[in-house]
Design a protein around this motif. Structure first.
Motif, PDB file in Angstrom:
ATOM      1  N   ASN A  56      -1.904  -5.246  -6.296  1.00  0.00           N
ATOM      2  CA  ASN A  56      -1.514  -5.384  -4.896  1.00  0.00           C
ATOM      3  C   ASN A  56      -1.810  -6.838  -4.512  1.00  0.00           C
ATOM      4  OD1 ASN A  56      -1.428  -5.425  -2.065  1.00  0.00           O
ATOM      5  ND2 ASN A  56      -2.150  -3.325  -1.891  1.00  0.00           N
ATOM      6  N   THR A  91      -5.568   0.489  -9.401  1.00  0.00           N
ATOM      7  CA  THR A  91      -4.944  -0.441  -8.456  1.00  0.00           C
ATOM      8  C   THR A  91      -5.945  -1.537  -8.147  1.00  0.00           C
ATOM      9  OG1 THR A  91      -3.597   1.309  -7.453  1.00  0.00           O
ATOM     10  CG2 THR A  91      -3.917  -0.703  -6.182  1.00  0.00           C
ATOM     11  N   GLY A 102       1.186   7.746  -6.421  1.00  0.00           N
ATOM     12  CA  GLY A 102       0.152   8.635  -5.890  1.00  0.00           C
ATOM     13  C   GLY A 102      -0.067   9.907  -6.684  1.00  0.00           C
ATOM     14  N   GLN A 103       0.858  10.246  -7.577  1.00  0.00           N
ATOM     15  CA  GLN A 103       0.707  11.465  -8.371  1.00  0.00           C
ATOM     16  C   GLN A 103      -0.039  11.231  -9.688  1.00  0.00           C
ATOM     17  OE1 GLN A 103       1.903  14.386  -7.011  1.00  0.00           O
ATOM     18  NE2 GLN A 103       2.443  13.089  -5.278  1.00  0.00           N
ATOM     19  N   ASN A 130      10.631   2.846  -1.930  1.00  0.00           N
ATOM     20  CA  ASN A 130       9.939   3.697  -2.900  1.00  0.00           C
ATOM     21  C   ASN A 130      10.896   4.291  -3.920  1.00  0.00           C
ATOM     22  OD1 ASN A 130       7.594   3.153  -1.529  1.00  0.00           O
ATOM     23  ND2 ASN A 130       7.397   5.179  -0.595  1.00  0.00           N
ATOM     24  N   LYS A 182      -5.816  -1.781  10.082  1.00  0.00           N
ATOM     25  CA  LYS A 182      -4.839  -2.409   9.198  1.00  0.00           C
ATOM     26  C   LYS A 182      -4.392  -3.777   9.713  1.00  0.00           C
ATOM     27  CE  LYS A 182      -1.601   0.270   7.484  1.00  0.00           C
ATOM     28  NZ  LYS A 182      -0.459   1.224   7.411  1.00  0.00           N
ATOM     29  N   ASP A 229       0.831  -1.210   0.000  1.00  0.00           N
ATOM     30  CA  ASP A 229       0.000   0.000   0.000  1.00  0.00           C
ATOM     31  C   ASP A 229       0.863   1.257   0.000  1.00  0.00           C
ATOM     32  OD1 ASP A 229      -2.275  -1.570   0.046  1.00  0.00           O
ATOM     33  OD2 ASP A 229      -2.565  -1.394   2.213  1.00  0.00           O
ATOM     34  N   GLY A 230       1.924   1.249   0.800  1.00  0.00           N
ATOM     35  CA  GLY A 230       2.810   2.402   0.865  1.00  0.00           C
ATOM     36  C   GLY A 230       3.494   2.690  -0.461  1.00  0.00           C
ATOM     37  N   THR A 231       3.817   1.634  -1.203  1.00  0.00           N
ATOM     38  CA  THR A 231       4.411   1.815  -2.528  1.00  0.00           C
ATOM     39  C   THR A 231       3.419   2.476  -3.476  1.00  0.00           C
ATOM     40  OG1 THR A 231       5.858  -0.104  -2.241  1.00  0.00           O
ATOM     41  CG2 THR A 231       5.427   0.611  -4.502  1.00  0.00           C
ATOM     42  N   VAL A 232       2.167   2.037  -3.420  1.00  0.00           N
ATOM     43  CA  VAL A 232       1.147   2.638  -4.285  1.00  0.00           C
ATOM     44  C   VAL A 232       1.032   4.133  -3.997  1.00  0.00           C
ATOM     45  CG1 VAL A 232      -1.317   2.670  -4.863  1.00  0.00           C
ATOM     46  CG2 VAL A 232      -0.135   0.481  -4.551  1.00  0.00           C
ATOM     47  N   ARG A 233       1.005   4.498  -2.727  1.00  0.00           N
ATOM     48  CA  ARG A 233       0.888   5.912  -2.369  1.00  0.00           C
ATOM     49  C   ARG A 233       2.149   6.687  -2.735  1.00  0.00           C
ATOM     50  NH1 ARG A 233      -1.179   3.597   2.390  1.00  0.00           N
ATOM     51  NH2 ARG A 233       0.822   3.960   3.417  1.00  0.00           N
ATOM     52  N   GLY A 234       3.305   6.128  -2.390  1.00  0.00           N
ATOM     53  CA  GLY A 234       4.544   6.879  -2.530  1.00  0.00           C
ATOM     54  C   GLY A 234       5.073   6.991  -3.946  1.00  0.00           C
TER      55      GLY A 234
END
Length: 270
Positions: A124, A91, A82-83, A239, A194, A74-79
């Motif tokens: 994911n 996703t 995310g732009q 990331n 989570k 999840d953090g990879t998707v955001r970081g």
């Protein structure tokens, strides 16, 4: 040598030989603020490329994120992603299959989610769960596992031959790091959503998962669908590495906006 080559899975992979704590793109802990800024700049560049990819509608990019619980999917998707404008990106999170999905072959639910022309799709978890958790819990035998390895390779070859670029990332964390992240979730009520008690059950099978991942990656690492082993104890380094690899791949596509329409040159908007 490009950055992506540093992270390619090696033959006869043994995850114990890969350091989950490694910081191959950093210069110590002091580099964290600079690394975050670099990742942000790369994420914005990925977004720019995605706009062209969406307009051009020739290429398809599939990103596969796999890893143990808390490894940072999840953090990879955001970081990293995310732009991106959601218009041309999706996703897909694969959970335990539903009763309807179980009535079909295991790739049925996956195939319908692959990207269309102009899309970036991020998995994911993915079809690889069907040769990971199924083996760890002995739901399939070795013969069936080898059969699925062949089927997965054939599936990804078909996707590649029909225009899909595939990048597969294993987010490699240490057992100690997972312990810390799970404990942090338990300690913070805002993170309880989570936490899944099943994560503790799966953690008991850590060694078997490491073996299953290593053999799966070795069996399915192909030039047109490569695996990258990403040290992920450091979220910043994770990331940064993935952002570099995705950017390199998008740059290699030679993306370009479609040619302008000469019929429009004399149009005047009143």
């Amino acid at each position: 040598m490009n950055i992506s080559s540093r992270f390619r899975a090696k033959e006869n992979l043994q995850l114990s030989d890969s350091d989950a704590k490694a910081r191959p793109l950093g210069n110590g802990s002091d580099s964290k603020p600079a690394d975050k800024l670099t990742t942000l700049a790369l994420a914005e560049k990925i977004s720019d490329y995605q706009n062209i990819l969406y307009a051009q509608k020739q290429h398809k990019l599939l990103i596969i994120l796999q890893g143990m619980d808390t490894s940072g999917k999840d953090g990879t998707v955001r970081g990293v992603f995310g732009q991106i404008n959601p218009l041309g990106a999706r996703t897909v999170a694969f959970k335990a299959p539903s009763s309807v999905e179980l009535e079909h072959d295991y790739l049925w639910r996956v195939h319908k989610e692959v990207p269309g022309k102009g899309e970036i799709t991020i998995f994911n978890r993915s079809h690889y769960e069907d040769v990971l958790i199924t083996r760890v819990h002995d739901w399939i035998d070795q013969e069936e596992c080898q059969r699925r390895f062949t089927q997965i390779c054939d599936f990804e070859r078909m996707l590649s031959e029909t225009g899909t670029t595939i990048l597969k990332f294993f987010l490699h964390i240490s057992k100690d790091e997972q312990k810390q992240r799970l404990q942090e979730r338990l300690a913070d009520p805002d993170k309880h959503w989570k936490f899944d008690p099943q994560d503790l059950i799966e953690r008991e099978h850590w060694a078997r998962y490491q073996q299953a991942y290593a053999s799966t990656i070795s069996a399915t690492d192909i030039d047109h669908a490569p695996w990258y082993i990403i040290p992920s104890d450091s979220k910043t380094q994770r990331n940064l590495a993935i952002a570099h690899i995705v950017t390199e791949k998008l740059e290699s596509m030679k993306l370009a906006f479609p040619p302008g329409n000469s019929d429009y040159k004399d149009i005047c908007v009143n």
